[in-house]
Enzyme design. Structure first.
Site, PDB file in Angstrom:
ATOM      1  N   ASP A  35       0.828  -1.209   0.000  1.00  0.00           N
ATOM      2  CA  ASP A  35       0.000   0.000   0.000  1.00  0.00           C
ATOM      3  C   ASP A  35       0.858   1.253   0.000  1.00  0.00           C
ATOM      4  OD1 ASP A  35      -2.236   1.476   2.533  1.00  0.00           O
ATOM      5  OD2 ASP A  35      -1.857   1.991   0.426  1.00  0.00           O
ATOM      6  N   ASP A 219      -1.861   5.694  -5.051  1.00  0.00           N
ATOM      7  CA  ASP A 219      -2.124   4.868  -3.875  1.00  0.00           C
ATOM      8  C   ASP A 219      -2.560   3.467  -4.293  1.00  0.00           C
ATOM      9  OD1 ASP A 219      -4.389   5.245  -0.988  1.00  0.00           O
ATOM     10  OD2 ASP A 219      -2.948   3.687  -1.566  1.00  0.00           O
TER      11      ASP A 219
END
Ligand SMILES: Cc1c(C=O)c(-c2nnc3c4c(C[n+]5cc6c(C)n(C)c(C)c6c(Cl)n5)n(C)c(C)c4cnn23)c(C)n1C
Length: 330
Positions: A35, A219
Site C-alpha cells: 500500500d 495509492d
C-alpha cells in the site's frame, strides 16, 4: 539486490491485491496488501483475538527464532475508508520476492476493525509510503523499502497491477519487458508522506485533452480513482442513465451502458483507462445497476489515483533524492 513478487487480485473485481511475503525463521508466509498510501507494516498475528480472525494467516513471533519484541512500542492506524487496526511491534526477518530485510519492524495486530476480519484473503498491509507516516510510538519505524534501500541495485520499486489478472511488484530494478517506450517521470512532493504528484490533465473518451494540473496521491492500496467533481460529472454526462446516488454513495449507471474511456496525463505522456476498468461492479450480484470506478474526491480533501488508474500503466516509485514517480505504457 532485487526482488520480484506477484500482485494477486483478492476477488473478481480487483478490490485489492495481495502479495506473498515471509516473516521470521523458519519463514511464515502471509498474503499482504502492498500500500503506497500508508507506511505501517502490520499483520494478523497470534496476538489478534481469535474472535477477530476469520481465515487469515497469522504471524506468531513465538514460533520465530529471530523475532524480538520492540518493548514499549505500540501503533494505531485509521484508513480512508474508516477501517483501522492497532497493536504492538516485533522486529524480524522479512522477505518479499527473495529480497530480505533483517529486523524489519512487523506490527502485530491486537485489534482489527470488522472490515479486516471479513476479508479472509488479506493478512495485513505493507506500507510503502514515506516513513514519516509510520504510526509506531514512541519511535516511528522504517518501511520495508526504506530498510531495503541500501542493498537495492536501484533505489526504486515498481507496480504492474493488472485488470482481473495477477501482476507484480519489483524492488531494485525496472523491468524493461513490462512496458513499451519510455517511462515519463514527474516530481513527487513527499509531504506529508504520500506519493503526491500532479496529473497534467485529462480527456473523457475521444474528447479534447483538458490541460490542467490535478494534484493527488498514487495509492496502490485504494481500489478506485477519486477526482474533482467537475471532471467526474463531465465523465458521467456521457453515460446514459448515470446518476450520483446518495444511497450508494457515488455514481451508478445501468450495467448495459456504454462507458467512455478516461485518459490522464503525466507531463507530456497520455495513459488511457479502458471503459471496462470504470464499469467497476454490480451494486449487488443480481442487480443491473453498476458502480463506477471513477468517483468524486469532494469531501476527501485529496485526489486519489487508486488501482483503477494505476493498473492502466507501469508505475515506477523512485526513492531517489528528490523522489519522483514514473509512468510507462504497457
Ligand atoms: C478516502 C477513501 C479511501 C482511501 O484509501 C478509500 C479506500 N478504498 N479502498 C480502500 C482500502 C482497501 C482496499 N479494499 C477496499 C475494499 C472495499 C471497498 N470493500 C467493500 C472491501 C471488502 C475492500 C477491501 Cl478487502 N479492500 N484496503 C485493504 C484498505 C485498508 C483500504 C482503505 N481505504 N480504502 C475509500 C473507500 N475512501 C473514501
Amino acid at each position: 539486490d532485487t526482488g520480484s513478487a506477484a500482485a494477486v487480485p483478492i476477488n473478481e473485481v480487483d478490490i485489492a491485491y495481495v502479495t506473498p511475503v515471509t516473516v521470521g525463521t523458519p519463514p511464515q508466509t502471509l498474503m499482504l496488501d502492498l500500500d503506497t498510501g500508508s507506511s505501517d507494516l502490520w499483520v494478523f498475528s497470534s496476538l489478534t483475538p481469535s474472535s477477530q480472525v476469520r481465515g487469515q494467516e497469522i504471524y506468531s513471533p513465538a514460533k520465530s527464532s529471530t523475532s524480538k519484541l520492540l518493548s514499549g512500542h505500540t501503533w494505531s492506524i485509521r484508513y480512508g475508508d474508516g477501517s483501522g487496526s492497532r497493536g504492538t511491534v516485533y522486529t524480524d526477518n522479512f522477505t518479499i520476492g527473495g529480497l530480505e530485510v533483517e529486523s524489519q519492524a512487523v506490527q502485530t495486530a491486537q485489534e482489527v476493525s470488522s472490515s479486516f476480519t471479513q476479508e479472509q484473503s488479506l493478512d495485513g498491509l505493507v506500507g510503502l509510503g514515506f516513513s514519516t507516516l509510520n504510526t509506531v510510538r514512541p519511535s516511528s519505524q522504517l518501511t520495508f523499502f526504506d530498510n531495503a534501500r541500501p542493498k537495492l541495485d536501484e533505489e526504486v520499486f515498481t507496480a504492474d497491477l493488472k485488470y482481473h489478472a495477477t501482476g507484480s511488484y519489483d524492488f531494485g530494478f525496472i523491468d524493461r519487458a513490462k512496458y513499451t517506450g519510455n517511462i515519463t517521470y514527474t516530481p513527487v512532493q513527499q509531504s506529508p508522506g504520500y506519493w503526491t504528484h500532479s496529473l497534467s490533465g485529462y480527456a473523457v473518451g475521444s474528447g479534447a485533452f483538458q490541460s490542467t494540473q490535478i494534484q493527488g496521491i498514487s495509492d496502490t492500496g485504494t481500489t478506485l480513482l477519486y477526482l474533482p467533481t467537475a471532471i467526474v460529472t463531465a465523465y458521467y454526462r456521457q453515460v446514459q442513465g448515470a446518476q450520483n446516488s446518495q444511497y450508494y454513495g457515488g455514481y451508478v449507471f445501468p450495467c448495459s451502458s456504454t462507458l467512455p474511456t478516461f485518459t490522464f496525463g503525466i507531463e507530456g505522456a497520455r495513459f488511457t483507462i479502458p471503459a471496462s476498468y470504470i464499469n467497476y461492479t454490480r451494486i449487488s450480484p443480481t442487480s443491473s445497476t453498476c458502480y463506477g470506478g471513477l468517483q468524486s474526491s469532494s469531501g476527501l480533501g485529496i485526489n486519489i489515483f487508486g488501482d483503477v488508474a494505476l493498473k492502466a500503466a507501469f508505475v515506477v516509485f523512485s526513492g531517489t533524492n528528490p523522489p519522483r514517480i514514473g509512468f510507462g505504457t504497457k
